[in-house]
Design a protein around this motif. Structure first.
Motif, PDB file in Angstrom:
ATOM      1  N   GLY A  60      40.954  38.814  32.298  1.00 12.65           N
ATOM      2  CA  GLY A  60      41.828  39.334  33.342  1.00 12.65           C
ATOM      3  C   GLY A  60      41.043  40.165  34.322  1.00 12.65           C
ATOM      4  O   GLY A  60      39.815  40.265  34.233  1.00 12.65           O
ATOM      5  N   TYR A  61      41.747  40.756  35.265  1.00 10.99           N
ATOM      6  CA  TYR A  61      41.072  41.703  36.154  1.00 10.99           C
ATOM      7  C   TYR A  61      40.413  42.796  35.308  1.00 10.99           C
ATOM      8  O   TYR A  61      41.017  43.279  34.345  1.00 10.99           O
ATOM      9  N   PRO A  62      39.179  43.194  35.633  1.00 11.84           N
ATOM     10  CA  PRO A  62      38.521  44.267  34.877  1.00 11.84           C
ATOM     11  C   PRO A  62      39.139  45.615  35.228  1.00 11.84           C
ATOM     12  O   PRO A  62      38.562  46.418  35.969  1.00 11.84           O
ATOM     13  N   ASP A  63      40.312  45.862  34.697  1.00 14.76           N
ATOM     14  CA  ASP A  63      41.124  47.021  35.084  1.00 14.76           C
ATOM     15  C   ASP A  63      41.945  47.485  33.884  1.00 14.76           C
ATOM     16  O   ASP A  63      43.122  47.171  33.754  1.00 14.76           O
ATOM     17  N   ARG A  64      41.296  48.236  33.010  1.00 18.36           N
ATOM     18  CA  ARG A  64      41.960  48.681  31.792  1.00 18.36           C
ATOM     19  C   ARG A  64      43.075  49.681  32.093  1.00 18.36           C
ATOM     20  O   ARG A  64      44.075  49.744  31.365  1.00 18.36           O
ATOM     21  N   GLU A  65      42.911  50.432  33.168  1.00 16.75           N
ATOM     22  CA  GLU A  65      43.898  51.449  33.522  1.00 16.75           C
ATOM     23  C   GLU A  65      45.284  50.849  33.742  1.00 16.75           C
ATOM     24  O   GLU A  65      46.296  51.407  33.331  1.00 16.75           O
ATOM     25  N   ASN A  66      45.317  49.678  34.384  1.00 11.12           N
ATOM     26  CA  ASN A  66      46.590  49.012  34.677  1.00 11.12           C
ATOM     27  C   ASN A  66      46.828  47.795  33.791  1.00 11.12           C
ATOM     28  O   ASN A  66      47.708  46.992  34.077  1.00 11.12           O
ATOM     29  N   LYS A  70      47.891  44.536  37.719  1.00 15.91           N
ATOM     30  CA  LYS A  70      47.928  44.753  39.163  1.00 15.91           C
ATOM     31  C   LYS A  70      46.763  44.003  39.787  1.00 15.91           C
ATOM     32  O   LYS A  70      45.684  43.924  39.206  1.00 15.91           O
ATOM     33  N   ILE A  71      46.980  43.448  40.980  1.00 15.29           N
ATOM     34  CA  ILE A  71      45.913  42.744  41.676  1.00 15.29           C
ATOM     35  C   ILE A  71      44.848  43.755  42.074  1.00 15.29           C
ATOM     36  O   ILE A  71      45.147  44.775  42.704  1.00 15.29           O
ATOM     37  N   LEU A  72      43.623  43.496  41.691  1.00 17.75           N
ATOM     38  CA  LEU A  72      42.510  44.403  41.941  1.00 17.75           C
ATOM     39  C   LEU A  72      41.800  43.997  43.233  1.00 17.75           C
ATOM     40  O   LEU A  72      41.531  42.823  43.458  1.00 17.75           O
ATOM     41  N   ASP A  73      41.491  44.982  44.057  1.00 14.31           N
ATOM     42  CA  ASP A  73      40.831  44.724  45.332  1.00 14.31           C
ATOM     43  C   ASP A  73      39.318  44.642  45.123  1.00 14.31           C
ATOM     44  O   ASP A  73      38.588  45.600  45.345  1.00 14.31           O
ATOM     45  N   ILE A  74      38.861  43.487  44.645  1.00 13.69           N
ATOM     46  CA  ILE A  74      37.428  43.254  44.476  1.00 13.69           C
ATOM     47  C   ILE A  74      37.059  41.924  45.127  1.00 13.69           C
ATOM     48  O   ILE A  74      37.927  41.083  45.374  1.00 13.69           O
ATOM     49  N   SER A  75      35.781  41.739  45.405  1.00 15.36           N
ATOM     50  CA  SER A  75      35.339  40.508  46.062  1.00 15.36           C
ATOM     51  C   SER A  75      35.482  39.326  45.108  1.00 15.36           C
ATOM     52  O   SER A  75      35.492  39.490  43.879  1.00 15.36           O
ATOM     53  N   LEU A  81      32.213  36.642  38.584  1.00 16.43           N
ATOM     54  CA  LEU A  81      31.218  37.117  37.627  1.00 16.43           C
ATOM     55  C   LEU A  81      31.892  37.774  36.432  1.00 16.43           C
ATOM     56  O   LEU A  81      31.513  37.536  35.278  1.00 16.43           O
ATOM     57  N   SER A  82      32.912  38.587  36.701  1.00 17.51           N
ATOM     58  CA  SER A  82      33.621  39.270  35.618  1.00 17.51           C
ATOM     59  C   SER A  82      34.325  38.277  34.703  1.00 17.51           C
ATOM     60  O   SER A  82      34.229  38.363  33.469  1.00 17.51           O
ATOM     61  N   ILE A  83      35.036  37.298  35.286  1.00 17.10           N
ATOM     62  CA  ILE A  83      35.733  36.292  34.478  1.00 17.10           C
ATOM     63  C   ILE A  83      34.746  35.524  33.612  1.00 17.10           C
ATOM     64  O   ILE A  83      34.980  35.292  32.424  1.00 17.10           O
ATOM     65  N   LYS A  84      33.627  35.133  34.223  1.00 18.26           N
ATOM     66  CA  LYS A  84      32.615  34.364  33.497  1.00 18.26           C
ATOM     67  C   LYS A  84      32.053  35.167  32.329  1.00 18.26           C
ATOM     68  O   LYS A  84      31.936  34.661  31.200  1.00 18.26           O
ATOM     69  N   GLU A  85      31.729  36.434  32.570  1.00 15.89           N
ATOM     70  CA  GLU A  85      31.186  37.284  31.512  1.00 15.89           C
ATOM     71  C   GLU A  85      32.193  37.470  30.386  1.00 15.89           C
ATOM     72  O   GLU A  85      31.825  37.476  29.203  1.00 15.89           O
ATOM     73  N   GLN A  86      33.465  37.624  30.746  1.00 17.66           N
ATOM     74  CA  GLN A  86      34.512  37.824  29.737  1.00 17.66           C
ATOM     75  C   GLN A  86      34.655  36.587  28.843  1.00 17.66           C
ATOM     76  O   GLN A  86      34.724  36.696  27.610  1.00 17.66           O
ATOM     77  N   ILE A  87      34.717  35.424  29.476  1.00 15.81           N
ATOM     78  CA  ILE A  87      34.878  34.191  28.699  1.00 15.81           C
ATOM     79  C   ILE A  87      33.679  33.964  27.788  1.00 15.81           C
ATOM     80  O   ILE A  87      33.835  33.640  26.602  1.00 15.81           O
TER      81      ILE A  87
END
Length: 243
Positions: A60-66, A70-75, A81-87
């Protein structure tokens, strides 16, 4: 005889995996982006192996707080890169236990956005393709990501047992009354027509065509365990096999 895959989003810090996994046929494990950590991932994979449950990654969005809701304002570059690393994190942990990653199902706001946003849908598809084109992608029915991915990846079309739908097939916003279905009897009324008649009743009582391969009960729904237990009883009564 009808059949349906039964999945749940787990590894999110709720701590109910030992109760839920025996009732599932596939699971979606949080990858540390919106929730989860290495220990929880490893422990959940172990439980999945013990219960013959298909292992999936739930980025998901790298946003543990929410909680990734919530849609995160990132490029787009950062997001990919975040999705790939998570998977890859869940994939690697699975392979350490001699298991293959079966599927990917994105989480929360990212899942909902990919349903309607072609750029986000294509970003997710491309990430999965780069990792392994044999990985199954869990997607919502009648969504942009389903349409974009149908010629590129193996798909599993998902419906939600514990969520109500709008007339455009999107999920009712969690902030609104009736968005989450907690009553186990209402869940059965909701899902049986999905499977046997390929019909969905929306929150406005409109009947829509609906074809699914998998049914999700959110692991953080307060009545998740009761819902899953009743689904096993109710599905069997309606000659629907969990597979």
């Amino acid at each position: 005889m009808y059949s349906i895959d039964l999945n749940s989003d787990v590894g999110e810090g709720i701590g109910n995996e030992a109760s839920l996994l025996p009732l599932l046929s596939s699971c979606n494990i949080a990858c540390g982006g919106h929730a989860g950590n290495d220990t929880i991932i490893q422990d959940t994979i172990t439980l999945a192996i013990q219960n013959n449950v298909k292992i999936g990654a739930h980025p998901g969005y790298p946003d543990r707080e929410n909680f990734g809701r919530k849609i995160l304002d990132i490029s787009k570059k950062e997001l990919a890169l975040s999705i790939k690393e998570q998977i890859i994190k869940v994939k690697n942990f699975a392979e350490r236990q001699n298991q293959k990653l079966h599927h990917v199902k994105v989480h929360g706001a990212l899942y909902n956005l990919a349903s309607v946003d072609v750029d986000i849908a294509r970003l997710i598809i491309q990430v999965v393709e780069e990792i392994n084109k044999d990985i199954v992608l869990y997607v919502p029915y009648h969504s942009v990501i389903q349409e974009e991915a149908k010629e590129r990846l193996h798909l599993c079309i998902e419906g939600f047992a514990d969520r109500n739908y709008n007339n455009d097939y999107t999920l009712v916003n969690r902030t609104l009354k009736g968005a989450v279905i907690h009553d186990v009897t209402k869940v059965l009324t909701h899902v049986i027509p999905m499977i046997k008649e390929q019909l969905l009743t929306t929150i406005d009582n409109k009947m829509l065509p609906f074809g699914i391969d998998t049914l999700c009960v959110h692991g953080d729904t307060t009545t998740a365990l009761q819902i899953l237990r009743e689904l096993h009883i109710g599905l069997k009564r309606h000659q629907i096999e969990i597979c």
